[in-house]
Scaffold this motif. Sequence first.
Motif, mmCIF file in Angstrom:
data_model
loop_
_atom_site.group_PDB
_atom_site.id
_atom_site.type_symbol
_atom_site.label_atom_id
_atom_site.label_comp_id
_atom_site.label_asym_id
_atom_site.label_seq_id
_atom_site.Cartn_x
_atom_site.Cartn_y
_atom_site.Cartn_z
ATOM 1 N N ALA A 1 -1.288 -57.595 31.025
ATOM 2 C CA ALA A 1 -1.114 -56.353 31.787
ATOM 3 C C ALA A 1 -0.429 -56.643 33.120
ATOM 4 O O ALA A 1 -0.772 -57.598 33.814
ATOM 5 C CB ALA A 1 -2.457 -55.680 32.021
ATOM 6 N N GLU B 1 3.547 -48.868 27.965
ATOM 7 C CA GLU B 1 2.292 -48.974 27.222
ATOM 8 C C GLU B 1 1.138 -48.874 28.208
ATOM 9 O O GLU B 1 1.148 -49.565 29.239
ATOM 10 C CB GLU B 1 2.205 -50.299 26.460
ATOM 11 C CG GLU B 1 0.872 -50.495 25.732
ATOM 12 C CD GLU B 1 0.728 -51.881 25.135
ATOM 13 O OE1 GLU B 1 -0.422 -52.368 25.043
ATOM 14 O OE2 GLU B 1 1.760 -52.500 24.778
ATOM 15 N N PRO C 1 2.559 -53.805 30.331
ATOM 16 C CA PRO C 1 1.535 -52.779 30.091
ATOM 17 C C PRO C 1 0.688 -52.517 31.338
ATOM 18 O O PRO C 1 0.494 -53.392 32.171
ATOM 19 C CB PRO C 1 0.680 -53.382 28.971
ATOM 20 C CG PRO C 1 1.555 -54.399 28.311
ATOM 21 C CD PRO C 1 2.427 -54.942 29.393
ATOM 22 N N ARG D 1 -3.001 -49.056 28.399
ATOM 23 C CA ARG D 1 -4.281 -49.370 27.757
ATOM 24 C C ARG D 1 -5.400 -48.723 28.562
ATOM 25 O O ARG D 1 -5.370 -48.750 29.793
ATOM 26 C CB ARG D 1 -4.465 -50.889 27.703
ATOM 27 C CG ARG D 1 -3.324 -51.619 26.997
ATOM 28 C CD ARG D 1 -3.345 -53.106 27.299
ATOM 29 N NE ARG D 1 -2.253 -53.812 26.634
ATOM 30 C CZ ARG D 1 -1.984 -55.103 26.802
ATOM 31 N NH1 ARG D 1 -2.754 -55.838 27.622
ATOM 32 N NH2 ARG D 1 -0.972 -55.671 26.185
ATOM 33 N N ARG E 1 1.896 -43.668 23.720
ATOM 34 C CA ARG E 1 1.985 -44.841 24.594
ATOM 35 C C ARG E 1 0.608 -45.361 25.004
ATOM 36 O O ARG E 1 0.492 -46.449 25.559
ATOM 37 C CB ARG E 1 2.805 -44.502 25.852
ATOM 38 C CG ARG E 1 4.308 -44.513 25.616
ATOM 39 C CD ARG E 1 5.068 -44.363 26.920
ATOM 40 N NE ARG E 1 5.094 -42.982 27.383
ATOM 41 C CZ ARG E 1 5.547 -42.598 28.580
ATOM 42 N NH1 ARG E 1 5.975 -43.507 29.435
ATOM 43 N NH2 ARG E 1 5.555 -41.325 28.914
#
Length: 283
Positions: A195, A158, A134, A160, A179
Amino acid sequence: MTDDQPSRPAHVPLAGVIGMPIAHSRSPRLHGHWLRRYGIAGHYIPMPVMPEHLAEVLRALPRLGFVGINVTIPHKEAVLTLADAVTDRAALIGAANTLIFRPDGKIHADNTDGYGFIANLRQNAPDWQPDAGPAAVIGAGGAARAVVASLLDSGVRELRITNRTRIRSEQIKAEFGARLVVYDWAQAGNMLEGAATVVNATSLGMEGKQPLRVPLDALSPDALVTDLVYTPLMTPFLLDAQARGCRVVDGLGMLLHQAAPGFERWFGRRPEVDEETRRIVLE
């Protein structure tokens, strides 16, 4: 024309940057360096422009010999409504940073911020893999939108995102799709867990601004961490991440790389972004 008549000088292309304020911009130094390096007869001029004068200035510049301009705060959104053609990426981001004036006077608007962001990562972290895990983006302003668009386009699965005002993050999610995962600002530290790519897309940490206070306890030492701020070059955020073993990439390269496509369109030569370029801009 007889031999004793002076020849008319060839057209010297003009470009520049508009904003308010503009005196702090490093773009004139950057483009001036490239013009000298490649022996190109051209000029790049900083121009302070008030919002109420924007439309009038844009109509006048092509008639004055300008082939294009860069656009910075506060005009990056407004120029989209004044352009005759807008690229898909500028429309998606909702802002333009590069204008090309066509020979017929029409204005072509583009956004090269996302290109500059990715080119900076690929130059300074060549083994970076966008699909390694991510991505986490701190901030939801105009620069963050360019970063989000470029990360998704690069293959991040993904993404964030968090912002002090959550609704801005929600707006980006609504536009960019499933996403994206929105985190509350108070949970920004939790967003970093697992991440692979972490980006500060706020102005927090810049000289004269408040520091970025996001706890890095959950940050993996395997993460690549970058900051769009480049004054200072190594922000406290990057220093903290580096102390945890992370690879870090400063934000200056984004400024340099985002300028290259415009320079090529205006002056006909693709400039090289190298250590000399960095040194000149930092002087």
